[in-house]
Design a protein around this motif. Structure first.
Motif, PDB file in Angstrom:
ATOM      1  N   VAL C  37      48.986  32.169  27.168  1.00  0.00           N
ATOM      2  CA  VAL C  37      48.083  33.024  27.953  1.00  0.00           C
ATOM      3  C   VAL C  37      47.184  33.763  26.967  1.00  0.00           C
ATOM      4  N   LEU C  38      45.927  33.345  26.937  1.00  0.00           N
ATOM      5  CA  LEU C  38      44.979  33.928  25.970  1.00  0.00           C
ATOM      6  C   LEU C  38      44.597  35.346  26.334  1.00  0.00           C
ATOM      7  N   ALA C  39      44.509  35.589  27.626  1.00  0.00           N
ATOM      8  CA  ALA C  39      44.044  36.902  28.079  1.00  0.00           C
ATOM      9  C   ALA C  39      44.355  37.048  29.543  1.00  0.00           C
ATOM     10  N   ILE C  40      44.479  38.291  29.950  1.00  0.00           N
ATOM     11  CA  ILE C  40      44.517  38.585  31.384  1.00  0.00           C
ATOM     12  C   ILE C  40      43.358  39.513  31.668  1.00  0.00           C
ATOM     13  N   THR C  41      42.467  39.054  32.547  1.00  0.00           N
ATOM     14  CA  THR C  41      41.298  39.863  32.899  1.00  0.00           C
ATOM     15  C   THR C  41      41.544  40.471  34.264  1.00  0.00           C
ATOM     16  N   CYS C  42      41.095  41.707  34.404  1.00  0.00           N
ATOM     17  CA  CYS C  42      41.413  42.477  35.610  1.00  0.00           C
ATOM     18  C   CYS C  42      40.157  42.704  36.439  1.00  0.00           C
ATOM     19  N   VAL C  43      40.332  42.696  37.739  1.00  0.00           N
ATOM     20  CA  VAL C  43      39.226  42.928  38.671  1.00  0.00           C
ATOM     21  C   VAL C  43      39.750  43.782  39.819  1.00  0.00           C
ATOM     22  N   ALA C  44      38.927  44.695  40.289  1.00  0.00           N
ATOM     23  CA  ALA C  44      39.321  45.514  41.432  1.00  0.00           C
ATOM     24  C   ALA C  44      39.559  44.621  42.633  1.00  0.00           C
ATOM     25  N   GLY C  45      40.574  44.934  43.404  1.00  0.00           N
ATOM     26  CA  GLY C  45      40.901  44.125  44.569  1.00  0.00           C
ATOM     27  C   GLY C  45      41.981  44.823  45.358  1.00  0.00           C
ATOM     28  N   GLU C 127      38.839  24.035  26.773  1.00  0.00           N
ATOM     29  CA  GLU C 127      40.303  24.125  26.735  1.00  0.00           C
ATOM     30  C   GLU C 127      40.893  25.114  27.728  1.00  0.00           C
ATOM     31  N   ILE C 128      40.061  26.024  28.197  1.00  0.00           N
ATOM     32  CA  ILE C 128      40.651  27.103  28.998  1.00  0.00           C
ATOM     33  C   ILE C 128      40.858  26.694  30.445  1.00  0.00           C
ATOM     34  N   ASN C 129      42.060  26.926  30.868  1.00  0.00           N
ATOM     35  CA  ASN C 129      42.527  26.718  32.225  1.00  0.00           C
ATOM     36  C   ASN C 129      42.434  28.090  32.889  1.00  0.00           C
ATOM     37  N   LEU C 130      41.347  28.308  33.608  1.00  0.00           N
ATOM     38  CA  LEU C 130      41.114  29.632  34.183  1.00  0.00           C
ATOM     39  C   LEU C 130      41.705  29.686  35.586  1.00  0.00           C
ATOM     40  N   ILE C 131      42.488  30.722  35.821  1.00  0.00           N
ATOM     41  CA  ILE C 131      43.164  30.878  37.113  1.00  0.00           C
ATOM     42  C   ILE C 131      42.829  32.249  37.667  1.00  0.00           C
ATOM     43  N   ALA C 132      42.256  32.264  38.873  1.00  0.00           N
ATOM     44  CA  ALA C 132      41.813  33.525  39.471  1.00  0.00           C
ATOM     45  C   ALA C 132      42.597  33.791  40.736  1.00  0.00           C
ATOM     46  N   THR C 133      43.172  34.966  40.821  1.00  0.00           N
ATOM     47  CA  THR C 133      43.970  35.304  42.004  1.00  0.00           C
ATOM     48  C   THR C 133      43.491  36.577  42.689  1.00  0.00           C
ATOM     49  N   GLY C 134      42.272  36.981  42.386  1.00  0.00           N
ATOM     50  CA  GLY C 134      41.695  38.166  43.029  1.00  0.00           C
ATOM     51  C   GLY C 134      40.289  37.864  43.503  1.00  0.00           C
ATOM     52  N   PRO C 135      39.548  38.908  43.877  1.00  0.00           N
ATOM     53  CA  PRO C 135      38.128  38.715  44.178  1.00  0.00           C
ATOM     54  C   PRO C 135      37.432  38.103  42.960  1.00  0.00           C
ATOM     55  N   LEU C 136      36.350  37.381  43.204  1.00  0.00           N
ATOM     56  CA  LEU C 136      35.774  36.548  42.151  1.00  0.00           C
ATOM     57  C   LEU C 136      34.626  37.218  41.401  1.00  0.00           C
ATOM     58  N   THR C 137      34.600  38.533  41.405  1.00  0.00           N
ATOM     59  CA  THR C 137      33.486  39.263  40.804  1.00  0.00           C
ATOM     60  C   THR C 137      33.332  38.968  39.315  1.00  0.00           C
ATOM     61  N   ASN C 138      34.419  39.000  38.573  1.00  0.00           N
ATOM     62  CA  ASN C 138      34.313  38.729  37.130  1.00  0.00           C
ATOM     63  C   ASN C 138      33.748  37.336  36.868  1.00  0.00           C
ATOM     64  N   LEU C 139      34.184  36.374  37.643  1.00  0.00           N
ATOM     65  CA  LEU C 139      33.739  35.004  37.421  1.00  0.00           C
ATOM     66  C   LEU C 139      32.261  34.846  37.771  1.00  0.00           C
ATOM     67  N   ALA C 140      31.841  35.542  38.828  1.00  0.00           N
ATOM     68  CA  ALA C 140      30.420  35.471  39.193  1.00  0.00           C
ATOM     69  C   ALA C 140      29.564  36.125  38.106  1.00  0.00           C
ATOM     70  N   LEU C 141      30.015  37.266  37.615  1.00  0.00           N
ATOM     71  CA  LEU C 141      29.262  37.949  36.551  1.00  0.00           C
ATOM     72  C   LEU C 141      29.214  37.095  35.290  1.00  0.00           C
ATOM     73  N   ALA C 142      30.305  36.455  34.962  1.00  0.00           N
ATOM     74  CA  ALA C 142      30.324  35.621  33.756  1.00  0.00           C
ATOM     75  C   ALA C 142      29.275  34.514  33.861  1.00  0.00           C
ATOM     76  N   LEU C 143      29.167  33.924  35.026  1.00  0.00           N
ATOM     77  CA  LEU C 143      28.167  32.868  35.223  1.00  0.00           C
ATOM     78  C   LEU C 143      26.759  33.427  35.088  1.00  0.00           C
ATOM     79  N   ARG C 144      26.503  34.580  35.669  1.00  0.00           N
ATOM     80  CA  ARG C 144      25.165  35.164  35.596  1.00  0.00           C
ATOM     81  C   ARG C 144      24.819  35.606  34.170  1.00  0.00           C
ATOM     82  N   MET C 145      25.839  36.037  33.428  1.00  0.00           N
ATOM     83  CA  MET C 145      25.593  36.469  32.048  1.00  0.00           C
ATOM     84  C   MET C 145      25.418  35.266  31.129  1.00  0.00           C
ATOM     85  N   ASP C 146      25.999  34.135  31.513  1.00  0.00           N
ATOM     86  CA  ASP C 146      25.874  32.933  30.686  1.00  0.00           C
ATOM     87  C   ASP C 146      26.018  31.697  31.567  1.00  0.00           C
ATOM     88  N   PRO C 147      24.891  31.088  31.915  1.00  0.00           N
ATOM     89  CA  PRO C 147      24.939  29.934  32.832  1.00  0.00           C
ATOM     90  C   PRO C 147      25.773  28.771  32.305  1.00  0.00           C
TER      91      PRO C 147
END
Lengths: 323, 323, 323, 323
Positions: C37-45, C127-147
């Motif tokens: 587990v490289l990191a755990i990223t947190c999002v309000a939910g 290589e990263i196996n990204l798993i999201a179990t909350g609202p998708l705000t972080n993932l949407a922002l990541a895409l907008r910050m870097d297409p």
């Protein structure tokens, strides 16, 4: 088109929602020379449907015109809602002035307002000058019940909608359109595709037609029975307008302008033709009338917007009506 | 609040979308005395993001200011859309004037515009005068990436939105807000809840600030290199405006006003404070800015709307910039 | 594509919103062999952002894995809203079990979660196996910050959305999607256009994966420290589920399935590929995921929907994690 | 409530939109013992209104029942739109089978369908079993023209809507509801608040009621005039279903189920009561019927959803009708 005989005979049907300014609109229509009011059709709006009918009968009685047939129409919007105008115009929509001898409710015709509209348009094809000063539910239903109804009208004039996105119920919607946005949409599309509807929008009333309090006080001092009735029913609205300095430091009225320009088109000073639509989905703009000023949609005009009318003429018409 | 030292030092960041009037906005900012342009951040809008960056570099080169760092930001709206302004401003957004010696694209910083905004606001807390003349995607992202970002700004001024429901893309939406309605919403709510955002709306530019063609022709005749560049890039837009008599028989510009009032607030002649929101859902009103003039929503103002500014001052600023 | 070395090395990033089942998801990921587990990223939910971080640290501590870096991300949805999951999971999202020795909040990294996602995807491209179990705000922002961010991922698996119009917050919307419909839309469109996102929808969890109370009681009786912690944090949720017989007479969980199928795709029993979109405008359907089963839109699939997985395998994984 | 005399006299009004399965629905109703079809009202849907009327007359003629009065109703939805079902059912909605001796169009009554509905409900208060198999425009108009209309019905059964968010026109909307979402909303709210409407949704027809091609081929081989007519009008639809393997490898029909369960409620195998609403605003879900399975809205049920009926009974009814 207006012929030279424009004033020789005017057959009018009023569709009203029973507020103080609907009463003023009726007063103008009932007293114009050469005008025959064929019917007054009622629609829920400022107040609930029964109260609208009661208010219409009361005005007719004060003007000794109880022979004009009154028809009850839609009690709810197309989608089934109703929100009255609140206490602004009084609980009864006409200033809560007690009526010691109210006309009996059974004076209202048993025929439905929409049926009456359809029938009358068949009896007087091309002659009816239809004027609507409330939500447009009855007109929308009439079109759905008979697609040929608009084509049998002489013209349609209405008070409602907005032209600069300013509203009086929500920040961007005018009351009549907001009450039944679907009906407003249906009327603009269904009638306006046949002939331009003359529209008196909200901004025209409050931005370009200030009535000084002195002038208005004079009108409210007309000592006839009609004048006293007219003054009485609007006391509550006037004190609210004065207290809150609503809109500006002047008095404003609304519905009578629709009757005035419908019956006396020569008082129109400035109008423009445009294609307009009603927003149905918006979160904060539901009921807003959007004008396509720069022809983005490429559609022919469906409304003639009244921007400026000769206000002194309307006030003179009103004074005469009250004398 | 503006101190007496308002003009002693002005740190400015411009967020632009690469059109002709963005170029004018840059010209004003780059040449105002006592103003230091910390960065120019780019956002997709009038043209795609790479072209925006290229256009910005080109203006900097003509003004011999290539030391100002340029940052690329969002290439798509928050929801992932992009519609450029079409050929109105030229395919390249600046009149399709060939650039024989274009600045190399690698002059654009590798840091993302949003990261630069966050970093600079930390380096100069309370000092940055942020001026946005394109879609508000970068500003919305900056807020979401750091909720404290707006609080570290000195002020925010933007060109965009509308105050009477009139639009230039759709009948009721202005281009910058329409391009990214969600971002406009986020900025009005998220920044405007901290301090009123100074907004130069579309109607202010086209209704209240007519520039006569004579005046504009004089400006376009300034014989300096800068003046000739300025004249060249807008030839296409001018001929379109003249041909179609867009808006009126006068010339109109947009983005430079945001810079002018941000840097020289003394040129403001008429402003008002109001709470404004952006319609996100509407079928025909998506992107419309709705102003709550009659306080139906009971919210404190989030924008200071520029209704009238001293136009001659702006034109003088522009002339000086081109000399 | 899955190679024969699929299990030889798995780099995982979890994006979580701090509820009981997020904790279970973490427990699975932290204890799977060959998984880093490289990191755990947190999002309000489920709870507000600070509480999410606190909950994540707490789970890491119980599992003696405080070396895993934790990053705080978005505290609000793209549009700026936040509504937590209420008291269903406890005020703290993890059953309100007192923590006598809470990990210090400064263990949370100073780098923003979105920046960390972008950075890690550059350090471990493909290589990263990204798993999201909350609202998708972080993932949407990541895409907008870097297409280019999605293209640097190995795959994306998420728990959220619905496939038959059934919801748990509103009648037709699932909590994670409902919390930030715009982010869900952005992820389905922006990531899903590159590769199908593996989606564990709400109905799959509650309709097709009943866990008998006997089985669950056994799991909650595992006497290790980890087992007791796991049992403690869900007591409140369990008693609510038992009392209200929510969904059915069985126990249901959600987020761990996303980790299970992401790390052990061989447990997938039934999946299908479909193009799915999120309703953003609906009055009663905002946040609903709509699957185009009959290809009315003619778009390539953007999601692989998990319809059935091998439940005993997941329970075994969980038991091992708790031992 | 169903009395022991349920079958002793059944007064039925069918509201249809003229497709092949509307014809089947008529065939069932016209041939059930103890059933009197008072009227068939027509509404634009599968085909335009005139074609609907023509198709209805044609079926009546084949069944020697031209004495049943036919009424034309709404030619457009409440909002004024009409989109037919395309060539799926044939250009004429009934397989484009030439009619050498068509019934004259003037057999259609001059009374409007909505007026007829209102009148008949007054003549037979509490007795009419109303069955609707098309868009719900006529029913919505009837309610708006007379708020007491639903209270004068015995019951209302309709084919339309969906219960799992699956559609046949858009990914999430069923044709009848999609054609006039506002009408569907009005009917669910306005009728359903008085008594639960029996609804046969789209998914029930295509998911739970497979008819094998062998069975259906047998029905289509019934050698009577009626049987040959029935077989002929659906040839086009059958070949489409077979070619595209629509829905599944079986035959499916729709409208006759509404008649079957309305007239023979004993064939209902599985139903449930729920509160349902129609999405009017959604971008991709307009017209979707949303069922509040988990009582998020706290409203009493307004529909009884048919989930399973005894299919052999319906097929037997149909065979008898064709003999």
């Amino acid at each position: 088109m207006m012929s030279s005989k424009e004033h020789s005979r005017q057959l009018v049907v009023l569709d009203v929602d029973g507020g103080v300014d609907d009463a003023q609109a009726m007063m103008l229509a009932l007293t114009q020379p050469h005008v025959q009011v064929l019917a007054i059709t009622c629609v829920a709006g400022n107040v609930h449907l029964d109260q609208v009918c009661q208010n219409v009968l009361r005005v007719l009685k004060v003007f000794s015109r109880l022979e004009v047939p009154v028809f009850a129409g839609a009690s709810l919007s197309l989608l089934g809602t109703h929100v009255d105008a609140g206490h602004y115009l009084g609980q009864d929509g006409m200033g809560d002035v007690p009526d010691p001898d109210p006309p009996p409710a059974d004076l209202v015709q048993s025929e439905h307002a929409v049926s009456a509209l359809l029938r009358l348009s068949g009896e007087y094809p091309g002659e009816i000058n239809l004027i609507a000063t409330g939500p447009l539910t009855n007109l929308a239903l009439a079109l759905r019940m008979d697609p040929d109804f608009p084509a049998r009208l002489r013209k349609l004039t209405l008070m409602g909608g907005n032209i600069y996105g300013l509203g009086n119920v929500t920040p961007s919607a005018e009351y009549n359109f907001w009450c039944d946005p679907e009906a407003a949409h249906v009327v603009l599309e269904g009638y306006g595709s046949l002939f331009p509807i003359t529209v008196v929008p909200w901004e025209t009333c409050v931005q370009d037609h200030d009535i000084s309090w002195d002038t208005w006080d004079d009108i409210c001092a007309i000592p006839t029975e009609r004048g006293q009735f007219h003054a009485a029913i609007q006391q509550q609205m006037i004190s609210t307008q004065k207290k809150h300095r609503l809109f500006s430091a002047h008095f404003h009225t609304f519905d009578p302008y629709a009757v005035a320009v419908a019956l006396c088109p020569e008082i129109l000073c400035k109008t423009f033709y445009v294609y307009a639509r009603v927003e149905l989905k918006g979160d904060i703009t539901r009921g807003t009338m959007v004008c396509d000023y720069n022809d983005k949609w490429g559609k022919p005009p469906n409304v003639q917007v009244v921007k400026k009318l000769h206000l002194p003429s309307v006030l003179t018409m009103l004074c005469k009506a009250l004398e």
